[in-house]
Design a protein around this motif. Structure first.
Motif, PDB file in Angstrom:
ATOM      1  N   ARG A  25       0.821  -1.229   0.000  1.00  0.00           N
ATOM      2  CA  ARG A  25       0.000   0.000   0.000  1.00  0.00           C
ATOM      3  C   ARG A  25       0.848   1.268   0.000  1.00  0.00           C
ATOM      4  O   ARG A  25       0.312   2.371   0.110  1.00  0.00           O
ATOM      5  CB  ARG A  25      -0.950  -0.012   1.202  1.00  0.00           C
ATOM      6  N   ASN A  26       2.180   1.086  -0.107  1.00  0.00           N
ATOM      7  CA  ASN A  26       3.099   2.234  -0.109  1.00  0.00           C
ATOM      8  C   ASN A  26       2.912   3.144   1.109  1.00  0.00           C
ATOM      9  O   ASN A  26       2.840   4.366   0.986  1.00  0.00           O
ATOM     10  CB  ASN A  26       2.961   3.049  -1.406  1.00  0.00           C
ATOM     11  N   LEU A  27       2.815   2.525   2.273  1.00  0.00           N
ATOM     12  CA  LEU A  27       2.627   3.303   3.494  1.00  0.00           C
ATOM     13  C   LEU A  27       3.766   3.046   4.472  1.00  0.00           C
ATOM     14  O   LEU A  27       4.248   1.921   4.601  1.00  0.00           O
ATOM     15  CB  LEU A  27       1.314   2.902   4.184  1.00  0.00           C
ATOM     16  N   LEU A  28       4.167   4.098   5.149  1.00  0.00           N
ATOM     17  CA  LEU A  28       5.148   3.982   6.224  1.00  0.00           C
ATOM     18  C   LEU A  28       4.570   4.694   7.438  1.00  0.00           C
ATOM     19  O   LEU A  28       4.163   5.856   7.347  1.00  0.00           O
ATOM     20  CB  LEU A  28       6.469   4.649   5.812  1.00  0.00           C
ATOM     21  N   GLN A  29       4.504   3.969   8.554  1.00  0.00           N
ATOM     22  CA  GLN A  29       4.009   4.592   9.780  1.00  0.00           C
ATOM     23  C   GLN A  29       5.135   4.653  10.787  1.00  0.00           C
ATOM     24  O   GLN A  29       5.862   3.672  10.980  1.00  0.00           O
ATOM     25  CB  GLN A  29       2.877   3.746  10.381  1.00  0.00           C
ATOM     26  N   GLU A  85       2.959  15.243   5.980  1.00  0.00           N
ATOM     27  CA  GLU A  85       1.843  15.833   5.217  1.00  0.00           C
ATOM     28  C   GLU A  85       2.233  16.145   3.781  1.00  0.00           C
ATOM     29  O   GLU A  85       1.403  16.068   2.875  1.00  0.00           O
ATOM     30  CB  GLU A  85       1.301  17.066   5.945  1.00  0.00           C
ATOM     31  N   MET A  86       3.528  16.463   3.570  1.00  0.00           N
ATOM     32  CA  MET A  86       4.032  16.698   2.212  1.00  0.00           C
ATOM     33  C   MET A  86       3.823  15.509   1.286  1.00  0.00           C
ATOM     34  O   MET A  86       3.722  15.662   0.077  1.00  0.00           O
ATOM     35  CB  MET A  86       5.552  16.939   2.288  1.00  0.00           C
ATOM     36  N   THR A  87       3.786  14.313   1.878  1.00  0.00           N
ATOM     37  CA  THR A  87       3.644  13.111   1.049  1.00  0.00           C
ATOM     38  C   THR A  87       2.171  12.713   0.874  1.00  0.00           C
ATOM     39  O   THR A  87       1.877  11.669   0.305  1.00  0.00           O
ATOM     40  CB  THR A  87       4.370  11.897   1.687  1.00  0.00           C
ATOM     41  N   GLY A  88       1.271  13.546   1.428  1.00  0.00           N
ATOM     42  CA  GLY A  88      -0.141  13.173   1.407  1.00  0.00           C
ATOM     43  C   GLY A  88      -0.494  12.286   2.586  1.00  0.00           C
ATOM     44  O   GLY A  88      -1.578  11.712   2.641  1.00  0.00           O
ATOM     45  N   CYS A  96       3.110   8.534   2.666  1.00  0.00           N
ATOM     46  CA  CYS A  96       2.829   7.817   1.416  1.00  0.00           C
ATOM     47  C   CYS A  96       4.163   7.714   0.678  1.00  0.00           C
ATOM     48  O   CYS A  96       4.660   8.708   0.136  1.00  0.00           O
ATOM     49  CB  CYS A  96       1.805   8.567   0.575  1.00  0.00           C
ATOM     50  N   THR A  97       4.727   6.509   0.689  1.00  0.00           N
ATOM     51  CA  THR A  97       6.121   6.354   0.270  1.00  0.00           C
ATOM     52  C   THR A  97       6.343   6.527  -1.225  1.00  0.00           C
ATOM     53  O   THR A  97       7.475   6.708  -1.660  1.00  0.00           O
ATOM     54  CB  THR A  97       6.667   4.977   0.691  1.00  0.00           C
ATOM     55  N   ASP A  98       5.259   6.455  -2.019  1.00  0.00           N
ATOM     56  CA  ASP A  98       5.443   6.603  -3.468  1.00  0.00           C
ATOM     57  C   ASP A  98       5.286   8.056  -3.927  1.00  0.00           C
ATOM     58  O   ASP A  98       5.331   8.341  -5.109  1.00  0.00           O
ATOM     59  CB  ASP A  98       4.489   5.669  -4.232  1.00  0.00           C
TER      60      ASP A  98
END
Ligand SMILES: Nc1ncnc2c1ncn2[C@@H]1O[C@H](COP(=O)(O)OP(=O)(O)O)[C@@H](O)[C@H]1O
Ligand SMILES: [Mg+2]
Length: 194
Positions: free
Chosen positions: A33-37, A80-83, A103-105
């Motif tokens: 899901r191209n997510l990093l937490q 926030e810059m990455t959405g 959002c890593t992508d």
């Protein structure tokens, strides 16, 4: 900042300043899901709801030596810059939880960078505090808990002993390699043969 690991260092430093005795750094990547937490959680002095609101404002700081605090606003902005998103949950006299999702992508994604060095630096400079570090990619996880390590070492060997730090560095390096290779060898949809 060019590496999120440096933002994490700053956020953990806030926890230390807040008198935390135990700090948890949790990183979770969902590559499908191209997510990093990233979560940094502490048992420090916490903040009032009013302080939490102010803390994301770059002109708020409880320091008296410097007018502008940027650690939190920069981390928030990087997410926030990455959405992605950012939130702080804090309870006065109980602790604080800082959560950032990336959002890593996205083109503005900053790489995580050398998170192991951040953890080692925190341990080296604060051998009396406890750090729990967990990093998860998909189903694979690495974890380090200095409270457990402290128990194994006994009272006479501090966590910032050179040999202990060396062991931690090698352990994290080896575990990170395992984590990253596992992540690469897990294709999104493996062809099934029966
Ligand atoms: N984990 C925390 N626990 C308690 N207070 C915190 C925490 N993190 C941030 N704060 C409060 O928010 C302020 C702003 O933090 P930050 O943006 O990193 O700037 P600085 O650390 O330079 O003051 C701190 O001065 C402190 O009052
Ligand atoms: Mg700070």
């Amino acid at each position: 900042m060019r590496e999120l690991s440096l933002n994490v260092l700053d956020i953990a430093q806030n926890s230390i300043t807040a008198g935390a005795k135990r700090i948890r750094i949790l990183i979770r990547e969902d590559r499908q899901r191209n997510l990093l937490q990233i979560r940094v959680e502490d048992d420090g002095c916490g903040m009032t709801p009013e302080q939490v609101k102010q803390v994301c404002d770059p002109f708020y700081t409880s320091r008296t030596t410097r007018k502008v605090g940027l650690g939190v606003p920069l981390f928030k902005m990087a997410a926030e810059m990455t959405g992605g998103s950012f939130r702080i949950d804090s309870v006065r006299d109980a602790g604080t939880k800082v959560d950032a999702e990336f959002c890593t992508d996205h083109v503005d994604m900053i790489p995580l960078g050398d998170i192991n060095s951040t953890v080692i630096l925190l341990i080296r400079c604060n051998p009396c505090l406890d750090f729990e570090f967990r990093r998860r990619i998909g189903e694979e996880e690495l974890s380090l808990d200095t409270a457990l390590l402290r128990g194994e070492l006994g009272e006479n060997i501090p966590l910032n002993d050179a040999d202990v730090l060396q062991w931690i560095a090698e352990y994290l390096e080896q575990e990170t390699r395992r984590l990253l290779s596992g992540a690469q060898s897990t294709p999104a949809a493996a062809p099934q043969t029966s």
